[in-house]
Design a protein around this motif. Structure first.
Motif, PDB file in Angstrom:
ATOM      1  N   GLN A   1       0.855  -1.186   0.000  1.00  0.00           N
ATOM      2  CA  GLN A   1       0.000   0.000   0.000  1.00  0.00           C
ATOM      3  C   GLN A   1       0.889   1.233   0.000  1.00  0.00           C
ATOM      4  O   GLN A   1       1.953   1.228   0.615  1.00  0.00           O
ATOM      5  CB  GLN A   1      -0.873   0.043   1.261  1.00  0.00           C
ATOM      6  N   ALA A   2       0.437   2.276  -0.661  1.00  0.00           N
ATOM      7  CA  ALA A   2       1.146   3.558  -0.611  1.00  0.00           C
ATOM      8  C   ALA A   2       0.142   4.649  -0.288  1.00  0.00           C
ATOM      9  O   ALA A   2      -1.003   4.622  -0.767  1.00  0.00           O
ATOM     10  CB  ALA A   2       1.824   3.849  -1.943  1.00  0.00           C
ATOM     11  N   TYR A   3       0.563   5.570   0.568  1.00  0.00           N
ATOM     12  CA  TYR A   3      -0.275   6.722   0.937  1.00  0.00           C
ATOM     13  C   TYR A   3       0.517   7.989   0.662  1.00  0.00           C
ATOM     14  O   TYR A   3       1.695   8.084   1.034  1.00  0.00           O
ATOM     15  CB  TYR A   3      -0.643   6.672   2.419  1.00  0.00           C
ATOM     16  N   VAL A   4      -0.106   8.936   0.017  1.00  0.00           N
ATOM     17  CA  VAL A   4       0.554  10.211  -0.245  1.00  0.00           C
ATOM     18  C   VAL A   4      -0.350  11.334   0.252  1.00  0.00           C
ATOM     19  O   VAL A   4      -1.546  11.364  -0.039  1.00  0.00           O
ATOM     20  CB  VAL A   4       0.847  10.404  -1.753  1.00  0.00           C
ATOM     21  N   ASP A   5       0.236  12.229   1.018  1.00  0.00           N
ATOM     22  CA  ASP A   5      -0.468  13.408   1.521  1.00  0.00           C
ATOM     23  C   ASP A   5       0.132  14.619   0.823  1.00  0.00           C
ATOM     24  O   ASP A   5       1.348  14.816   0.878  1.00  0.00           O
ATOM     25  CB  ASP A   5      -0.269  13.489   3.041  1.00  0.00           C
ATOM     26  N   VAL A   6      -0.694  15.385   0.143  1.00  0.00           N
ATOM     27  CA  VAL A   6      -0.219  16.556  -0.599  1.00  0.00           C
ATOM     28  C   VAL A   6      -0.628  17.819   0.145  1.00  0.00           C
ATOM     29  O   VAL A   6      -1.786  17.980   0.518  1.00  0.00           O
ATOM     30  CB  VAL A   6      -0.857  16.618  -2.013  1.00  0.00           C
ATOM     31  N   GLN A   7       0.340  18.694   0.371  1.00  0.00           N
ATOM     32  CA  GLN A   7       0.046  20.008   0.931  1.00  0.00           C
ATOM     33  C   GLN A   7       0.742  21.017   0.028  1.00  0.00           C
ATOM     34  O   GLN A   7       1.948  21.250   0.166  1.00  0.00           O
ATOM     35  CB  GLN A   7       0.589  20.136   2.358  1.00  0.00           C
ATOM     36  N   GLY A   8       0.010  21.597  -0.901  1.00  0.00           N
ATOM     37  CA  GLY A   8       0.623  22.531  -1.842  1.00  0.00           C
ATOM     38  C   GLY A   8       1.703  21.837  -2.651  1.00  0.00           C
ATOM     39  O   GLY A   8       1.440  20.865  -3.344  1.00  0.00           O
ATOM     40  N   ASN A   9       2.937  22.336  -2.533  1.00  0.00           N
ATOM     41  CA  ASN A   9       4.040  21.748  -3.312  1.00  0.00           C
ATOM     42  C   ASN A   9       4.886  20.787  -2.488  1.00  0.00           C
ATOM     43  O   ASN A   9       6.017  20.505  -2.840  1.00  0.00           O
ATOM     44  CB  ASN A   9       4.914  22.849  -3.917  1.00  0.00           C
ATOM     45  N   LYS A  10       4.313  20.300  -1.378  1.00  0.00           N
ATOM     46  CA  LYS A  10       5.041  19.318  -0.577  1.00  0.00           C
ATOM     47  C   LYS A  10       4.197  18.070  -0.396  1.00  0.00           C
ATOM     48  O   LYS A  10       2.980  18.157  -0.217  1.00  0.00           O
ATOM     49  CB  LYS A  10       5.406  19.903   0.787  1.00  0.00           C
ATOM     50  N   ILE A  11       4.874  16.929  -0.425  1.00  0.00           N
ATOM     51  CA  ILE A  11       4.163  15.676  -0.207  1.00  0.00           C
ATOM     52  C   ILE A  11       4.839  14.868   0.896  1.00  0.00           C
ATOM     53  O   ILE A  11       6.037  14.984   1.132  1.00  0.00           O
ATOM     54  CB  ILE A  11       4.071  14.821  -1.494  1.00  0.00           C
ATOM     55  N   SER A  12       4.019  14.075   1.577  1.00  0.00           N
ATOM     56  CA  SER A  12       4.515  13.060   2.509  1.00  0.00           C
ATOM     57  C   SER A  12       4.104  11.709   1.943  1.00  0.00           C
ATOM     58  O   SER A  12       2.986  11.558   1.450  1.00  0.00           O
ATOM     59  CB  SER A  12       3.899  13.240   3.896  1.00  0.00           C
ATOM     60  N   VAL A  13       5.020  10.757   2.010  1.00  0.00           N
ATOM     61  CA  VAL A  13       4.766   9.461   1.386  1.00  0.00           C
ATOM     62  C   VAL A  13       4.993   8.345   2.391  1.00  0.00           C
ATOM     63  O   VAL A  13       5.956   8.374   3.171  1.00  0.00           O
ATOM     64  CB  VAL A  13       5.709   9.247   0.176  1.00  0.00           C
ATOM     65  N   MET A  14       4.102   7.388   2.413  1.00  0.00           N
ATOM     66  CA  MET A  14       4.284   6.183   3.207  1.00  0.00           C
ATOM     67  C   MET A  14       4.013   4.969   2.334  1.00  0.00           C
ATOM     68  O   MET A  14       3.018   4.935   1.621  1.00  0.00           O
ATOM     69  CB  MET A  14       3.328   6.174   4.395  1.00  0.00           C
ATOM     70  N   ILE A  15       4.936   4.036   2.370  1.00  0.00           N
ATOM     71  CA  ILE A  15       4.762   2.787   1.616  1.00  0.00           C
ATOM     72  C   ILE A  15       5.001   1.611   2.560  1.00  0.00           C
ATOM     73  O   ILE A  15       5.951   1.638   3.347  1.00  0.00           O
ATOM     74  CB  ILE A  15       5.760   2.684   0.437  1.00  0.00           C
ATOM     75  N   ALA A  16       4.158   0.631   2.494  1.00  0.00           N
ATOM     76  CA  ALA A  16       4.390  -0.635   3.195  1.00  0.00           C
ATOM     77  C   ALA A  16       4.159  -1.744   2.186  1.00  0.00           C
ATOM     78  O   ALA A  16       3.095  -1.828   1.586  1.00  0.00           O
ATOM     79  CB  ALA A  16       3.452  -0.776   4.382  1.00  0.00           C
ATOM     80  N   ALA A  17       5.190  -2.560   1.973  1.00  0.00           N
ATOM     81  CA  ALA A  17       5.086  -3.616   0.971  1.00  0.00           C
ATOM     82  C   ALA A  17       5.724  -4.888   1.500  1.00  0.00           C
ATOM     83  O   ALA A  17       6.566  -4.851   2.396  1.00  0.00           O
ATOM     84  CB  ALA A  17       5.761  -3.192  -0.329  1.00  0.00           C
ATOM     85  N   SER A  18       5.324  -6.008   0.928  1.00  0.00           N
ATOM     86  CA  SER A  18       5.899  -7.288   1.332  1.00  0.00           C
ATOM     87  C   SER A  18       6.075  -8.175   0.108  1.00  0.00           C
ATOM     88  O   SER A  18       5.534  -7.885  -0.967  1.00  0.00           O
ATOM     89  CB  SER A  18       5.012  -7.974   2.369  1.00  0.00           C
ATOM     90  N   GLY A  19       6.841  -9.240   0.273  1.00  0.00           N
ATOM     91  CA  GLY A  19       7.078 -10.176  -0.823  1.00  0.00           C
ATOM     92  C   GLY A  19       8.142  -9.710  -1.796  1.00  0.00           C
ATOM     93  O   GLY A  19       8.299 -10.298  -2.872  1.00  0.00           O
ATOM     94  N   LEU A  20       8.887  -8.647  -1.419  1.00  0.00           N
ATOM     95  CA  LEU A  20       9.941  -8.139  -2.304  1.00  0.00           C
ATOM     96  C   LEU A  20      11.217  -8.963  -2.135  1.00  0.00           C
ATOM     97  O   LEU A  20      11.362  -9.718  -1.169  1.00  0.00           O
ATOM     98  CB  LEU A  20      10.213  -6.667  -1.985  1.00  0.00           C
ATOM     99  N   VAL A  21      12.148  -8.807  -3.064  1.00  0.00           N
ATOM    100  CA  VAL A  21      13.434  -9.491  -2.945  1.00  0.00           C
ATOM    101  C   VAL A  21      14.103  -9.009  -1.662  1.00  0.00           C
ATOM    102  O   VAL A  21      14.316  -7.806  -1.486  1.00  0.00           O
ATOM    103  CB  VAL A  21      14.335  -9.180  -4.157  1.00  0.00           C
ATOM    104  N   PRO A  22      14.396  -9.920  -0.725  1.00  0.00           N
ATOM    105  CA  PRO A  22      14.890  -9.483   0.575  1.00  0.00           C
ATOM    106  C   PRO A  22      16.299  -8.901   0.519  1.00  0.00           C
ATOM    107  O   PRO A  22      17.154  -9.388  -0.214  1.00  0.00           O
ATOM    108  CB  PRO A  22      14.869 -10.760   1.423  1.00  0.00           C
ATOM    109  N   ASP A  23      16.489  -7.873   1.303  1.00  0.00           N
ATOM    110  CA  ASP A  23      17.815  -7.307   1.557  1.00  0.00           C
ATOM    111  C   ASP A  23      18.528  -6.826   0.298  1.00  0.00           C
ATOM    112  O   ASP A  23      19.754  -6.911   0.195  1.00  0.00           O
ATOM    113  CB  ASP A  23      18.687  -8.315   2.324  1.00  0.00           C
ATOM    114  N   GLN A  24      17.732  -6.351  -0.636  1.00  0.00           N
ATOM    115  CA  GLN A  24      18.294  -5.749  -1.848  1.00  0.00           C
ATOM    116  C   GLN A  24      17.671  -4.369  -2.022  1.00  0.00           C
ATOM    117  O   GLN A  24      16.523  -4.157  -1.623  1.00  0.00           O
ATOM    118  CB  GLN A  24      17.953  -6.605  -3.081  1.00  0.00           C
ATOM    119  N   PRO A  25      18.411  -3.428  -2.595  1.00  0.00           N
ATOM    120  CA  PRO A  25      17.826  -2.094  -2.778  1.00  0.00           C
ATOM    121  C   PRO A  25      16.629  -2.119  -3.728  1.00  0.00           C
ATOM    122  O   PRO A  25      16.652  -2.817  -4.737  1.00  0.00           O
ATOM    123  CB  PRO A  25      18.979  -1.269  -3.374  1.00  0.00           C
TER     124      PRO A  25
END
Ligand SMILES: [Cu+2]
Length: 213
Positions: A48-72
């Protein structure tokens, strides 16, 4: 488990931020948006990703699973005025028919990188492949939070109108936990395709807004 708790907490917090902004300057448009992140290539991953927009600034939260572990995992907001504002899918968007969707093959759908969701430092498109500044998904789980990311008016507006797309990159094609397969990356031939191909993707749908633009 921890991911679920965090998500449950984050959604009301973002909602509260939107409500608080009602007392702010009339010119500062605000919105909250959410994306359900689904696999692009053949992986059992999501988030899931959540983005909060306030004018020209954003806050972002992402929570994900099942990705390749310990890799960028490079993560971005993508947007193009001429794009479809969608996520690509197999096999229809697999232009070279190699069975994998590369980042480039998804561009007609989600557009170019407009924000690099780095953990620190610059967040412009020039940091799109700054692999040392992205999350590494310990155990396959990615948790990302960053506030006060400055964006252009165009990007702010794209998010507020449901046209921006969140993409997390880094996939596994050969069963190992290293990035070592898929041929050379379409973005940087010095990297393997596994390091840059899109893993999960979701269109940011607006969940609340005030004073668009
Ligand atoms: Cu991307």
């Amino acid at each position: 488990m921890r991911r679920t708790t965090k998500l449950a907490l984050a959604a009301p917090l973002l909602g509260a931020a939107a409500v608080l902004s009602l007392g702010g300057p009339a010119s500062a448009a605000s919105a909250t948006a959410h994306a359900d992140l689904a696999p692009v290539n053949d992986m059992n991953a999501g988030g899931q990703a959540y983005v909060d927009v306030q004018g020209n600034k954003i806050s972002v939260m992402i929570a994900a699973s099942g990705l390749v572990p310990d890799q960028p995992h490079a993560a971005h907001i993508h947007f193009g005025a001429d794009a479809n504002h969608e996520c690509p899918s197999l096999p229809s968007d697999d232009a070279d028919m190699d069975g994998h969707l590369s980042t480039s093959e998804g561009v007609p759908d989600y557009g170019p990188v407009v924000v690099s969701l780095t953990t620190f430092g610059p967040t412009d498109p020039g940091s799109a492949l700054a692999v040392d500044r992205f999350g590494t998904a310990p155990g396959g789980n990615l948790t990302y939070e960053r506030g006060s990311i400055k964006v252009s008016r165009e990007v702010s507006r794209a998010i507020q109108t449901g046209q921006a797309v969140v993409v997390v990159h880094g996939v596994q094609y050969n069963g190992t936990t290293a990035y070592d397969a898929g041929g050379p990356s379409d973005l940087d031939p010095s990297l393997p395709a596994e390091a840059t191909d899109p893993a999960i993707c979701g269109v940011l749908d607006v969940t609340s807004s005030r004073g668009v633009q």
